[in-house]
Motif scaffolding. Structure first.
Motif, PDB file in Angstrom:
ATOM      1  N   PRO A 169       0.847  -1.242   0.121  1.00 50.03           N
ATOM      2  CA  PRO A 169       0.051  -0.003  -0.076  1.00 50.03           C
ATOM      3  C   PRO A 169       0.955   1.245   0.019  1.00 50.03           C
ATOM      4  O   PRO A 169       2.170   1.271   0.793  1.00 50.03           O
ATOM      5  N   LEU A 170       0.331   2.343  -0.768  1.00 58.79           N
ATOM      6  CA  LEU A 170       1.074   3.564  -0.931  1.00 58.79           C
ATOM      7  C   LEU A 170       1.735   4.164   0.461  1.00 58.79           C
ATOM      8  O   LEU A 170       2.730   4.594   0.866  1.00 58.79           O
ATOM      9  N   PRO A 171       0.765   4.267   1.538  1.00 62.49           N
ATOM     10  CA  PRO A 171       1.370   4.641   2.859  1.00 62.49           C
ATOM     11  C   PRO A 171       2.667   3.947   3.312  1.00 62.49           C
ATOM     12  O   PRO A 171       3.400   4.525   4.030  1.00 62.49           O
ATOM     13  N   ARG A 172       2.455   2.690   3.185  1.00 59.73           N
ATOM     14  CA  ARG A 172       3.553   1.836   3.598  1.00 59.73           C
ATOM     15  C   ARG A 172       4.728   1.923   2.809  1.00 59.73           C
ATOM     16  O   ARG A 172       5.928   1.875   3.182  1.00 59.73           O
ATOM     17  N   GLN A 173       4.657   2.126   1.538  1.00 61.97           N
ATOM     18  CA  GLN A 173       5.698   2.381   0.668  1.00 61.97           C
ATOM     19  C   GLN A 173       6.442   3.722   1.100  1.00 61.97           C
ATOM     20  O   GLN A 173       7.707   3.515   1.239  1.00 61.97           O
ATOM     21  N   HIS A 174       5.756   4.738   1.594  1.00 61.80           N
ATOM     22  CA  HIS A 174       6.280   5.901   1.825  1.00 61.80           C
ATOM     23  C   HIS A 174       7.175   5.745   3.225  1.00 61.80           C
ATOM     24  O   HIS A 174       8.375   5.912   3.337  1.00 61.80           O
ATOM     25  N   GLN A 175       6.534   4.752   4.097  1.00 62.32           N
ATOM     26  CA  GLN A 175       7.379   4.366   5.455  1.00 62.32           C
ATOM     27  C   GLN A 175       8.553   3.653   5.080  1.00 62.32           C
ATOM     28  O   GLN A 175       9.684   4.287   5.568  1.00 62.32           O
ATOM     29  N   LEU A 176       8.611   2.924   4.147  1.00 66.87           N
ATOM     30  CA  LEU A 176       9.770   2.032   3.738  1.00 66.87           C
ATOM     31  C   LEU A 176      10.615   2.981   3.141  1.00 66.87           C
ATOM     32  O   LEU A 176      11.970   2.967   3.445  1.00 66.87           O
ATOM     33  N   PHE A 177      10.264   3.836   2.244  1.00 67.61           N
ATOM     34  CA  PHE A 177      11.258   4.897   1.374  1.00 67.61           C
ATOM     35  C   PHE A 177      12.004   5.737   2.714  1.00 67.61           C
ATOM     36  O   PHE A 177      13.053   6.046   2.527  1.00 67.61           O
ATOM     37  N   MET A 178      11.103   6.249   3.721  1.00 67.69           N
ATOM     38  CA  MET A 178      11.938   7.077   4.566  1.00 67.69           C
ATOM     39  C   MET A 178      12.754   6.331   5.499  1.00 67.69           C
ATOM     40  O   MET A 178      13.755   7.031   5.899  1.00 67.69           O
ATOM     41  N   ARG A 182       8.649  14.310   2.273  1.00 67.29           N
ATOM     42  CA  ARG A 182       8.990  13.554   0.935  1.00 67.29           C
ATOM     43  C   ARG A 182      10.033  12.849   0.856  1.00 67.29           C
ATOM     44  O   ARG A 182      11.214  12.725   1.602  1.00 67.29           O
ATOM     45  N   SER A 183      10.035  11.615   0.124  1.00 72.75           N
ATOM     46  CA  SER A 183      10.779  10.794  -0.195  1.00 72.75           C
ATOM     47  C   SER A 183      11.221  11.026  -1.624  1.00 72.75           C
ATOM     48  O   SER A 183      10.757  11.722  -2.249  1.00 72.75           O
ATOM     49  N   ALA A 184      12.043  10.220  -2.218  1.00 71.19           N
ATOM     50  CA  ALA A 184      12.283  10.388  -3.872  1.00 71.19           C
ATOM     51  C   ALA A 184      11.261  10.014  -4.651  1.00 71.19           C
ATOM     52  O   ALA A 184      11.145  10.304  -5.845  1.00 71.19           O
ATOM     53  N   PHE A 185      10.406   9.126  -4.105  1.00 65.70           N
ATOM     54  CA  PHE A 185       9.205   8.537  -4.708  1.00 65.70           C
ATOM     55  C   PHE A 185       7.921   9.132  -4.289  1.00 65.70           C
ATOM     56  O   PHE A 185       6.667   9.076  -5.072  1.00 65.70           O
ATOM     57  N   THR A 186       7.510   9.663  -3.105  1.00 68.24           N
ATOM     58  CA  THR A 186       6.353  10.085  -2.514  1.00 68.24           C
ATOM     59  C   THR A 186       6.323  11.192  -1.551  1.00 68.24           C
ATOM     60  O   THR A 186       7.409  11.575  -1.149  1.00 68.24           O
TER      61      THR A 186
END
Length: 464
Positions: free
Chosen positions: A226-235, A257-261
């Motif tokens: 899921p997109l919120p979990r993606q953001h947590q991972l990228f951060m 902000r991360s590189a993707f989200t």
């Protein structure tokens, strides 16, 4: 008095056999619900044997999983009360004597150590053994099975001698001995499983071994992230790896902000960052049977196309895994000085790897197979996450990757470079090939590992 003596004598004579019968019945009852799963390798990097252990535990068996504990297994396995991990000691190669002597000492040590560990386990109905590596594990597990009444199940992932042949050459004495041993001892098993139909046919025709194909399937934790979990991972990854960090800081202090989200702090809403780079993932073992120079050359061509003005995004290429050639290729990567491509080579925690695959745009697989008869587990995991794949062609790859349906197959650097250009032109394009492959993966409704295991493996061990 005489009658009492006779009764006592009869009791003394009958007691040992009676105790033996009771002990055997107790032992058989205990063994019926216990299974030994053996990996003469790193448990954390043996997902298929972890999945066997989890499926067995789910069906009420207690499981002892024996192997090297060099990397962390999945949390699901660690938290299961029915599974006990038993650490084996790995003997490092000796620095003295000829190579064949060093190898012989290692085999003898591993045989004695594994025998000791197995004999101290509680009785087991089955011993599930991963092959390769099968030297000396097949003979040891068979011997323990004879002593303890356990049935040996060999799960053929590949041929050990073919992997040795990559290093020593197919005609080397060690390779020929390993092939003879593997062919001889492989016939001692009660049941054989294998990873492809091609391997099943080869075992039958050339080895005289009947096996059941159990295709690799993704575990339940391999799914789209899921997109919120993606953001947590990228951060999280951004703290260690610059490729995941935002190229520019947001002007609004209420945005993370991360590189993707990017995430609105107040509302928690996560959106994909406009103009984001494409995320490409390649999981590799950094060994001779995976020619990383193919990917590196394709990235160079991709960089040149971007510099020439092609409508391509910048690229973040994440290459996961451990292996003997990692440092060599890491130095080559650092010498390229890419401007539009960032390459990072992390070793991810077991829980983060599925999340990364579920967040990526494209997977690349360089696995060729030393025998040509096994399939890359990394592609299975990617498909579980509905991640399209570009995979290097070899003999039985068609059993997994359907060209132009769930991904693309390439043979060399030029072909991979052309595929990257085609897939990422006008990225992100909802009508492009990349999203078409993803939709096809969605619609394929793949069986998960556990459901497939219940249909194929469970009847084999319940009915015996």
């Amino acid at each position: 008095m005489a009658a009492s003596c006779a009764a006592l004598l009869a009791l003394c004579v009958s007691l040992p056999p009676l105790l033996l019968v009771v002990w055997k019945r107790w032992r058989r009852g205990r063994a019926a619900r216990h299974v030994l799963v053996v990996v003469l390798g790193d448990v954390g990097r043996s997902p298929r044997m972890q999945y066997h252990a989890l499926s067995l535990a789910k069906r009420g068996f207690s499981v002892s999983l024996l192997g090297f504990c060099n990397s962390k297994p999945h949390d699901e396995l660690l938290q299961n009360d029915r599974i006990q991990i038993v650490s084996l000691t790995e003997l490092q190669r000796l620095a003295v004597g000829p190579q064949i002597f060093q190898y012989g000492v290692k085999v003898v040590f591993q045989a004695a150590h594994l025998l000791w560990k197995l004999m101290w386990r509680e009785p087991a109905a089955y011993i599930f053994l991963q092959n390769p590596p099968g030297l000396p594990a097949i003979a040891v597990c068979w011997f323990v099975g004879c002593l303890c009444g356990s049935k040996l199940v060999i799960d053929w992932h590949n041929y050990g001698y073919s992997i040795m042949g990559l290093v020593h050459g197919p005609s080397h004495l060690l390779v020929l001995l390993a092939k003879w041993y593997e062919k001889l001892c492989g016939r001692l098993s009660h049941l054989n499983l294998c990873v492809t139909n091609a391997m099943r046919e080869d075992l039958a025709e050339n080895w005289g071994i009947r096996a059941v194909t159990v295709h690799d399937r993704p575990a339940s934790f391999f799914k789209e992230t899921p997109l919120p979990r993606q953001h947590q991972l990228f951060m999280k990854l951004g703290h260690t790896y610059p490729a995941f960090r935002a190229r520019t800081e947001p002007s609004d202090p209420g945005v993370e902000r991360s590189a993707f989200t990017e995430r609105a702090v107040q509302s928690g809403l996560v959106t994909r960052f406009g103009g984001r780079p494409a995320l490409l993932v390649s999981s590799t073992s950094w060994t001779e049977d995976e020619d990383f120079s193919i990917l590196l050359g394709a990235l160079e061509k991709f960089e040149q196309l971007v510099l020439e003005g092609a409508r391509l995004p910048s690229l973040v290429c994440v290459i996961t895994g451990k292996g003997p050639l990692k440092e060599f290729y890491s130095r080559l990567i650092s010498q390229k000085h890419f401007r539009h491509i960032q390459v990072c080579t992390p070793w991810l925690e077991a829980e983060d790897y599925p999340l990364l695959l579920g967040s990526a745009d494209l997977g690349v697989c360089l696995h060729k197979s030393s025998s040509g008869l096994d399939l890359p587990m990394k592609v299975v995991d990617m498909f579980g996450c509905c991640l399209p794949v570009c995979a290097v062609r070899f003999r039985c790859l068609h059993e997994l990757v359907k060209h132009e349906e769930n991904g693309l197959v390439f043979t060399d650097m030029e072909e991979l470079a052309a595929q990257l250009q085609m897939l990422f032109t006008n990225f992100p394009d909802p009508s492009g090939k990349l999203n078409q492959f993803r939709r096809n993966l969605h619609e394929s409704e793949q069986l998960g590992w556990d459901e497939s295991w219940k249909r194929t493996v469970l009847p084999l061990i319940v009915d015996t």
